[in-house]
Design a protein around this motif. Structure first.
Motif, PDB file in Angstrom:
ATOM      1  N   CYS A 159      56.137  43.000  38.460  1.00 17.22           N
ATOM      2  CA  CYS A 159      55.809  43.583  39.765  1.00 17.22           C
ATOM      3  C   CYS A 159      54.596  42.846  40.334  1.00 17.22           C
ATOM      4  CB  CYS A 159      55.513  45.069  39.650  1.00 17.22           C
ATOM      5  SG  CYS A 159      56.845  46.047  38.942  1.00 17.22           S
ATOM      6  N   PRO A 160      54.779  41.604  40.795  1.00 13.71           N
ATOM      7  CA  PRO A 160      53.617  40.825  41.263  1.00 13.71           C
ATOM      8  C   PRO A 160      53.009  41.368  42.549  1.00 13.71           C
ATOM      9  CG  PRO A 160      55.658  39.655  41.706  1.00 13.71           C
ATOM     10  CD  PRO A 160      56.031  40.847  40.889  1.00 13.71           C
ATOM     11  N   LYS A 161      53.714  42.188  43.291  1.00 14.49           N
ATOM     12  CA  LYS A 161      53.197  42.718  44.545  1.00 14.49           C
ATOM     13  C   LYS A 161      52.499  44.068  44.375  1.00 14.49           C
ATOM     14  CE  LYS A 161      54.747  39.332  47.042  1.00 14.49           C
ATOM     15  NZ  LYS A 161      53.796  38.390  47.685  1.00 14.49           N
ATOM     16  N   ALA A 162      52.440  44.559  43.155  1.00 13.19           N
ATOM     17  CA  ALA A 162      51.799  45.851  42.899  1.00 13.19           C
ATOM     18  C   ALA A 162      50.303  45.646  42.723  1.00 13.19           C
ATOM     19  CB  ALA A 162      52.400  46.515  41.671  1.00 13.19           C
ATOM     20  N   ARG A 167      38.214  37.695  36.146  1.00 15.54           N
ATOM     21  CA  ARG A 167      38.210  36.793  37.306  1.00 15.54           C
ATOM     22  C   ARG A 167      39.532  36.049  37.408  1.00 15.54           C
ATOM     23  NH1 ARG A 167      33.920  34.270  36.000  1.00 15.54           N
ATOM     24  NH2 ARG A 167      32.453  35.533  37.200  1.00 15.54           N
ATOM     25  N   ALA A 168      40.055  35.619  36.272  1.00 18.36           N
ATOM     26  CA  ALA A 168      41.336  34.902  36.290  1.00 18.36           C
ATOM     27  C   ALA A 168      42.470  35.818  36.761  1.00 18.36           C
ATOM     28  CB  ALA A 168      41.631  34.351  34.901  1.00 18.36           C
ATOM     29  N   VAL A 169      42.430  37.059  36.332  1.00 16.77           N
ATOM     30  CA  VAL A 169      43.465  38.000  36.769  1.00 16.77           C
ATOM     31  C   VAL A 169      43.395  38.213  38.273  1.00 16.77           C
ATOM     32  CG1 VAL A 169      44.198  40.403  36.625  1.00 16.77           C
ATOM     33  CG2 VAL A 169      43.642  39.163  34.545  1.00 16.77           C
ATOM     34  N   LEU A 170      42.188  38.338  38.826  1.00 14.00           N
ATOM     35  CA  LEU A 170      42.056  38.551  40.259  1.00 14.00           C
ATOM     36  C   LEU A 170      42.473  37.316  41.054  1.00 14.00           C
ATOM     37  CD1 LEU A 170      38.721  40.588  40.380  1.00 14.00           C
ATOM     38  CD2 LEU A 170      41.021  41.412  40.847  1.00 14.00           C
ATOM     39  N   ILE A 171      42.214  36.137  40.501  1.00 12.56           N
ATOM     40  CA  ILE A 171      42.666  34.913  41.182  1.00 12.56           C
ATOM     41  C   ILE A 171      44.183  34.872  41.237  1.00 12.56           C
ATOM     42  CG2 ILE A 171      42.751  32.396  40.992  1.00 12.56           C
ATOM     43  CD1 ILE A 171      39.900  32.532  39.848  1.00 12.56           C
ATOM     44  N   ARG A 172      44.821  35.181  40.111  1.00  8.14           N
ATOM     45  CA  ARG A 172      46.288  35.233  40.105  1.00  8.14           C
ATOM     46  C   ARG A 172      46.804  36.305  41.061  1.00  8.14           C
ATOM     47  NH1 ARG A 172      47.694  36.558  34.189  1.00  8.14           N
ATOM     48  NH2 ARG A 172      49.779  36.779  35.145  1.00  8.14           N
ATOM     49  N   ALA A 173      46.112  37.442  41.082  1.00  7.24           N
ATOM     50  CA  ALA A 173      46.547  38.523  41.968  1.00  7.24           C
ATOM     51  C   ALA A 173      46.427  38.122  43.432  1.00  7.24           C
ATOM     52  CB  ALA A 173      45.705  39.776  41.700  1.00  7.24           C
ATOM     53  N   PHE A 174      45.330  37.390  43.760  1.00  8.96           N
ATOM     54  CA  PHE A 174      45.158  36.974  45.155  1.00  8.96           C
ATOM     55  C   PHE A 174      46.204  35.944  45.551  1.00  8.96           C
ATOM     56  CE2 PHE A 174      43.008  35.164  48.844  1.00  8.96           C
ATOM     57  CZ  PHE A 174      42.545  36.317  49.446  1.00  8.96           C
ATOM     58  N   ASP A 175      46.598  35.091  44.616  1.00  8.01           N
ATOM     59  CA  ASP A 175      47.652  34.120  44.916  1.00  8.01           C
ATOM     60  C   ASP A 175      48.987  34.812  45.161  1.00  8.01           C
ATOM     61  OD1 ASP A 175      45.810  32.111  44.644  1.00  8.01           O
ATOM     62  OD2 ASP A 175      46.306  31.705  42.535  1.00  8.01           O
ATOM     63  N   LYS A 176      49.248  35.887  44.408  1.00  8.66           N
ATOM     64  CA  LYS A 176      50.514  36.617  44.587  1.00  8.66           C
ATOM     65  C   LYS A 176      50.483  37.550  45.791  1.00  8.66           C
ATOM     66  CE  LYS A 176      52.559  35.008  40.868  1.00  8.66           C
ATOM     67  NZ  LYS A 176      53.803  34.200  40.937  1.00  8.66           N
ATOM     68  N   ASN A 177      49.269  37.976  46.190  1.00  6.35           N
ATOM     69  CA  ASN A 177      49.140  38.928  47.297  1.00  6.35           C
ATOM     70  C   ASN A 177      48.123  38.374  48.299  1.00  6.35           C
ATOM     71  OD1 ASN A 177      50.570  41.592  46.156  1.00  6.35           O
ATOM     72  ND2 ASN A 177      49.419  40.635  44.507  1.00  6.35           N
ATOM     73  N   ILE A 178      48.523  37.356  49.001  1.00  4.66           N
ATOM     74  CA  ILE A 178      47.633  36.726  49.968  1.00  4.66           C
ATOM     75  C   ILE A 178      47.370  37.714  51.111  1.00  4.66           C
ATOM     76  CG2 ILE A 178      47.391  34.806  51.618  1.00  4.66           C
ATOM     77  CD1 ILE A 178      49.158  33.161  49.757  1.00  4.66           C
ATOM     78  N   GLY A 179      46.073  37.858  51.425  1.00  3.18           N
ATOM     79  CA  GLY A 179      45.693  38.788  52.479  1.00  3.18           C
ATOM     80  C   GLY A 179      45.545  40.215  52.018  1.00  3.18           C
ATOM     81  N   SER A 180      45.482  40.438  50.687  1.00  6.09           N
ATOM     82  CA  SER A 180      45.345  41.794  50.165  1.00  6.09           C
ATOM     83  C   SER A 180      43.901  42.256  50.269  1.00  6.09           C
ATOM     84  CB  SER A 180      45.812  41.836  48.698  1.00  6.09           C
ATOM     85  OG  SER A 180      45.525  43.097  48.142  1.00  6.09           O
ATOM     86  N   GLU A 181      43.700  43.355  50.936  1.00  7.36           N
ATOM     87  CA  GLU A 181      42.358  43.900  51.108  1.00  7.36           C
ATOM     88  C   GLU A 181      41.773  44.370  49.785  1.00  7.36           C
ATOM     89  OE1 GLU A 181      40.919  48.123  52.750  1.00  7.36           O
ATOM     90  OE2 GLU A 181      41.773  46.848  54.313  1.00  7.36           O
ATOM     91  N   GLU A 182      42.546  45.135  48.990  1.00  2.53           N
ATOM     92  CA  GLU A 182      42.050  45.697  47.734  1.00  2.53           C
ATOM     93  C   GLU A 182      41.640  44.603  46.755  1.00  2.53           C
ATOM     94  OE1 GLU A 182      41.442  48.722  46.950  1.00  2.53           O
ATOM     95  OE2 GLU A 182      42.259  49.744  48.699  1.00  2.53           O
ATOM     96  N   ILE A 183      42.476  43.591  46.626  1.00  2.00           N
ATOM     97  CA  ILE A 183      42.178  42.529  45.660  1.00  2.00           C
ATOM     98  C   ILE A 183      40.975  41.715  46.105  1.00  2.00           C
ATOM     99  CG2 ILE A 183      43.099  40.439  44.599  1.00  2.00           C
ATOM    100  CD1 ILE A 183      45.849  41.737  44.702  1.00  2.00           C
ATOM    101  N   SER A 184      40.849  41.457  47.389  1.00  4.56           N
ATOM    102  CA  SER A 184      39.704  40.694  47.890  1.00  4.56           C
ATOM    103  C   SER A 184      38.401  41.448  47.646  1.00  4.56           C
ATOM    104  CB  SER A 184      39.877  40.423  49.383  1.00  4.56           C
ATOM    105  OG  SER A 184      41.052  39.674  49.621  1.00  4.56           O
ATOM    106  N   LEU A 185      38.394  42.739  47.952  1.00  2.00           N
ATOM    107  CA  LEU A 185      37.187  43.533  47.736  1.00  2.00           C
ATOM    108  C   LEU A 185      36.883  43.690  46.251  1.00  2.00           C
ATOM    109  CD1 LEU A 185      37.660  46.293  50.446  1.00  2.00           C
ATOM    110  CD2 LEU A 185      36.197  44.286  50.545  1.00  2.00           C
ATOM    111  N   ALA A 186      37.916  43.812  45.417  1.00  2.00           N
ATOM    112  CA  ALA A 186      37.686  43.910  43.972  1.00  2.00           C
ATOM    113  C   ALA A 186      37.081  42.635  43.420  1.00  2.00           C
ATOM    114  CB  ALA A 186      39.004  44.216  43.273  1.00  2.00           C
ATOM    115  N   ALA A 187      37.545  41.489  43.901  1.00  2.00           N
ATOM    116  CA  ALA A 187      36.979  40.222  43.443  1.00  2.00           C
ATOM    117  C   ALA A 187      35.516  40.100  43.875  1.00  2.00           C
ATOM    118  CB  ALA A 187      37.810  39.067  44.002  1.00  2.00           C
ATOM    119  N   ALA A 188      35.216  40.493  45.106  1.00  2.00           N
ATOM    120  CA  ALA A 188      33.831  40.444  45.564  1.00  2.00           C
ATOM    121  C   ALA A 188      32.946  41.400  44.772  1.00  2.00           C
ATOM    122  CB  ALA A 188      33.774  40.774  47.055  1.00  2.00           C
TER     123      ALA A 188
END
Length: 950
Positions: free
Chosen positions: A585-588, A609-630
């Motif tokens: 479920c890469p979009k979850a 950090r690696a997990v969030l990078i992969r998540a951002f690549d799978k969900n480009i423009g994701s608000e939750e993932i961007s804020l979590a990485a920050a």
């Protein structure tokens, strides 16, 4: 002068009235003789004239009315005596009856009213007994059973009975000297007459010379002999062998005191039961329960000899009933019981109970084995006897040999086959189970045992799954089909016995049974939740694993499985599951964030950090993932990286939340001018987002517009400026903030926090009139808002107008009758004696509102009722765990009346719950001077800022 008394007998000399018949009133009738002149009067005529004379003597009313009253309509006299009664007469009578009925109906209302008044008057004058004692009867409902039992017996106080009782009491209490002859006669009553009177044949027997015939003397002699025996036994403790005495003179009385003494009631019941059961066994001597009951009655009565005699007769009458023999063995001693059971075997050689009772009577294991072997000669197909014999064997090899013989004698016993497999070596156990499977093809227990054997020996999951799948097919062919629920219960049972592979194999092989394709996912998830609630974690894990194998794209099922692993699994198993989850479920976004958080909690920042990078690549423009990485970069100290991530998120995502987080991050870093610039840019993009207007006003109030990158005025300077109205910069900041809030409430008229900030700004500037006006306007635009009413009351209270504050609270409660915030404020405005009553009203109106419950707890706290206060604080947390101010009040209470251990436990609970709101809690949590506070620190700081009201 005395008056002359009238002569009572003067009527005797008077002439009798006409038509007088002596004794007519007593039923007599007149008669005539031949010497009388004229015909004799008829009885009816005489009676009529006598009646008439009597009425005339009474002076009673109209003669014609009286005669008509008692006249028979069928036997009329007078003018119409000779006429016939025809239809016209009948119709006339009917008409008159109708008229009378209608007139009676017209008068019925008044008659009933009169009767009712007369009845009420009579009840008042002479009330019934039950009415007089009605209030006393109602009072009897509160009398307890103990008070009823303590009531004394009522005495006889009626006339004759009282006199009789007094006379009887006098007779019983008075003393009379008794002659010696009476005493001698009574003494002679105790003499036992052993002389039998002559019978028909003239035979007679006499008492031997010197024999004692008095029961009193016999009892006295018996007591002397018994005392002598006791003395002899106690004095013979030092005999030839030097052994101790078997009689304890001191403990003998204690032993006698433990003997149960039957009451008269119990004795009467025993006599009745004895008579009844005696009739039963005599009527039907072949009825075994009657003999058993009769023996037990004698046992309860303490007559063991009689009980044994009765049960022995029962054995003779019912030799084929095993219960009689067992009862006989129970009532006798162990040695006698063995003899009894030996006789029982002669009649009932096939009774397993009798053989097992005989085994229990033996003391050593060899004797038990001998009895069991003898029993198996008679009953070779008894599983119980074989199991008892195997359990007595201490050598496993001997037990295995016995079980081999047992399965040969009873090939259809699953228990014996499984026991033989457990005692055999793995290789022999396979052979045993294969043979058992061929012998009993319908047994699923043998297949499960085979799977467990494979798990214990080879530990190959694939082989276990293959065996269980074959088991399901074989059982279906044999006709032994189990339902899906039955297989799940077997899986839970196997899990409890410590075989997780077999449990998972059962689930995999039977998940598809009895289910429609469209219902599979729902039913499987519900079964997993049910198993989890029962504590069967492996069964729930297997159910979810199979469900995810069939539905790998369901993010909610992956989340449920991850929660299960987080609570009951290891970190490695959880990360493995989350890896498979994000792969399928890469979009979850939730699964990615959960995966990164688990890495972070395990101190693996690089992995997170690696997990969030992969998540951002799978969900480009994701608000939750961007804020979590920050957030990850910010909390790990990488402030520059966090700022770059936020800048990238503003470009790629551009949501209001991203802009807000960027401004908050800049403000927390001390760059207030940059934060103000970001807020202004965000307001241009999102003019109706109220949080931007709130932050804009706060930054302007802090002087961010005049400051540099370091933040302009510090927090201390801003605070001092706010307290100095003559400071020009302070007036400038207030004016700018006022304009910002004015634009905000105009763009977002329904934002309550904006109105509150605007009002507090005016109050801080010392302009209470403008603060009241702002709140009044806010209430008009936002009706039934308890926060605005509460703030209005607080403004009045802070300005010193307590009466006006109470008025505002009362008006607010009229609009918001169930507001816990207003009720709590109302309670504290009441005087101390009225607060408890106000609290009761508040609890009724609001139910389980956390603010009201916290207020009640604080009232107990003020009254020094520590235990009650702590209970109410616990109830408050259950009502609403997200209210941070409540947690802070409880922590402040524990600081004063608790210990360090309790405070630490409370802090851990608060960190686990993570409260979200609260007036003081949010002020502390969002303090720009301490942006990185943990939950525990926020809890302590909030408790410090709370003010205790007394």
């Amino acid at each position: 002068m005395a008056q002359n008394k009238p002569n009572k007998l003067a009527f005797l000399s008077m002439q009798a009235p006409p038509g007088y018949v002596a004794g007519l009133g007593r039923g007599a009738s007149g008669f005539t003789t031949r010497s009388d002149i004229g015909p004799a009067r008829q009885a009816s005529s005489s009676a009529s004239s006598a009646k008439k004379d009597k009425d005339e003597g009474r002076g009673g009313g109209d003669d014609e009315e009286d005669d008509g009253r008692y006249q028979d309509p069928e036997n009329e006299t007078g003018l119409f005596a000779g006429t016939a009664y025809d239809r016209d007469d009948e119709e006339a009578d009917r008409i008159w009856e109708d008229v009378d009925r209608q007139m009676d109906e017209r008068r019925r209302k008044f008659r009933e009213q009169r009767e009712k008044e007369e009845m009420e008057k009579m009840r008042k004058e002479r009330p019934k007994i039950q009415a007089q004692f009605a209030d006393l009867k109602r009072g009897l409902s509160s009398v307890t059973e103990e008070e009823w039992a303590a009531l004394p017996e009522a005495g006889n106080i009626t006339g004759k009975k009282r006199k009789a009782a007094a006379a009887r009491e006098a007779r019983e209490t008075r003393s009379i000297a008794i002659p010696d002859s009476v005493l001698l006669g009574n003494a002679a009553r105790n003499v036992v007459e052993s002389t039998v009177t002559d019978d028909a044949d003239g035979a007679a027997s006499s008492v031997p010379d010197g024999a004692m015939t008095s029961l009193t003397e016999i009892g006295s002699a018996r007591n002397k002999i018994f005392s002598h025996q006791l003395d002899q036994a106690s004095s013979s403790s030092s005999m030839a062998s030097g052994s101790a005495s078997t009689v304890d003179p001191k403990g003998y009385l204690t032993e006698l005191s433990s003997v149960a003494i039957k009451s008269n009631t119990e004795i009467g019941d025993i006599k009745k039961a004895r008579a009844l059961l005696d009739s039963v066994i005599k009527t039907n001597p072949k009825h075994a329960p009657g003999w058993i009951a009769a023996a037990r009655v004698e046992e309860v009565a303490g007559k063991m000899a009689t009980a044994r005699k009765i049960i022995q007769q029962g054995c003779e009458q019912c030799p084929k009933n095993e219960d009689v023999w067992l009862e006989n063995a129970r009532l006798n001693t162990k040695d006698n019981a063995k003899v009894i059971l030996a006789r029982a075997v002669q009649h009932l050689s096939q009774s397993v109970k009798i053989w097992l009772k005989a085994v229990d009577l033996e003391n050593d294991p060899e004797s038990k084995k001998r009895v069991l072997r003898k029993s198996l000669e008679y009953i070779p197909n008894s599983v119980k006897l074989w199991k008892e014999l195997v359990n007595l064997e201490e050598n496993p090899e001997d037990a295995r040999i016995l079980l081999s013989g047992a399965v040969g004698a009873i090939p259809m016993s699953i228990e014996l086959w499984l026991a033989l497999a457990r005692l055999s070596t793995p290789a022999d156990a396979k052979k045993v189970l294969n043979e058992a499977r061929k012998t009993i093809p319908t047994s699923h227990e043998i297949w499960i045992a085979a799977c467990r054997l494979i798990e214990e020996t080879d530990a190959k999951e694939a082989l276990v799954d293959k065996t269980m799948a074959a088991a399901v097919n074989a059982l279906r062919k044999a006709g032994a089909v189990l339902s899906r629920d039955q297989w799940l219960r077997e899986a839970e049972k196997v899990e409890g016995e410590g075989s997780p592979m077999t449990c998972a194999a059962i689930v995999k092989a039977t998940m598809e049974l009895d289910l429609d394709e469209q219902d599979r996912r729902t039913v499987w998830v519900e079964d997993a939740e049910s198993a989890r609630d029962k504590g069967c974690i492996e069964t729930a894990r297997s159910l979810l694993a199979y469900t995810l194998k069939v539905f790998p794209d369901r993010a909610n099922i992956w989340r449920q499985a991850a929660d299960l692993e987080k609570q009951h699994g290891t970190r490695e198993s959880l990360e493995s599951l989350l890896e498979r989850a994000v792969t399928n479920c890469p979009k979850a976004e939730t699964l990615w964030l959960m995966y990164a958080k688990e890495k972070w909690l395990a101190s693996d920042v690089a992995g997170a950090r690696a997990v969030l990078i992969r998540a951002f690549d799978k969900n480009i423009g994701s608000e939750e993932i961007s804020l979590a990485a920050a957030k990850l970069e910010s909390e790990t100290g990488q402030k520059v990286a966090a700022a770059r991530l936020l800048e990238r998120a503003r470009i790629e995502v551009g949501s209001p939340r991203v802009w807000l987080k960027s401004a908050v991050f800049a403000r927390n870093q001390g760059r207030k001018a940059e934060a103000l610039d970001l807020v202004r840019q965000a307001l241009a993009k999102f003019p109706t987002y109220d949080k931007f207007h709130m932050m804009h006003g706060q930054l302007l109030r802090a002087g961010a517009a005049d400051g540099d990158d370091d933040g302009g005025a510090t927090g201390a300077d801003a605070a001092s400026g706010s307290n100095n109205p003559s400071n020009p910069s302070n007036d400038k900041n207030i004016k700018a903030a006022r304009e910002a809030y004015a634009k905000g409430v105009k763009a977002c008229p329904h934002s309550t926090p904006l109105w509150l900030l605007s009002s507090r700004l005016e109050e801080e500037a010392g302009i209470q009139i403008r603060a009241r006006a702002i709140l009044e306007k806010a209430r008009l635009l936002n009706p039934k808002n308890d926060e605005l009413w509460s703030e209005s009351a607080s403004v009045e209270e802070r300005s010193g107008s307590v009466a006006q504050a109470r008025t505002m609270v009362s008006r607010g409660l009229q609009e918001c009758p169930t507001s816990g915030l207003l009720w709590s404020q109302s309670i504290w405005m009441e005087p101390k004696p009225a607060r408890k009553t106000r609290s009761a009203d508040a609890l009724k109106k609001t139910g389980d509102d956390a603010r009201v419950i916290c207020t009640v707890a604080r009232l107990f706290w003020n009254d020094r009722k520590i235990d009650q206060a702590r209970k109410w604080f616990q109830r408050m947390v259950k009502a609403d765990a997200s209210w941070g101010d409540g947690w802070a009040w409880w922590f402040k209470f524990e600081r004063q009346h608790g210990n360090e251990q309790g405070r630490e436990a409370l802090r851990e609970k608060c960190v686990e719950v993570r409260p979200k709101y609260g007036r003081v809690w949010q002020e502390v949590a969002k303090d720009a001077s301490r942006p990185d506070r943990a939950i525990g620190e926020v809890l302590e700081a909030t408790a410090d800022r709370l003010e205790v009201v007394t």
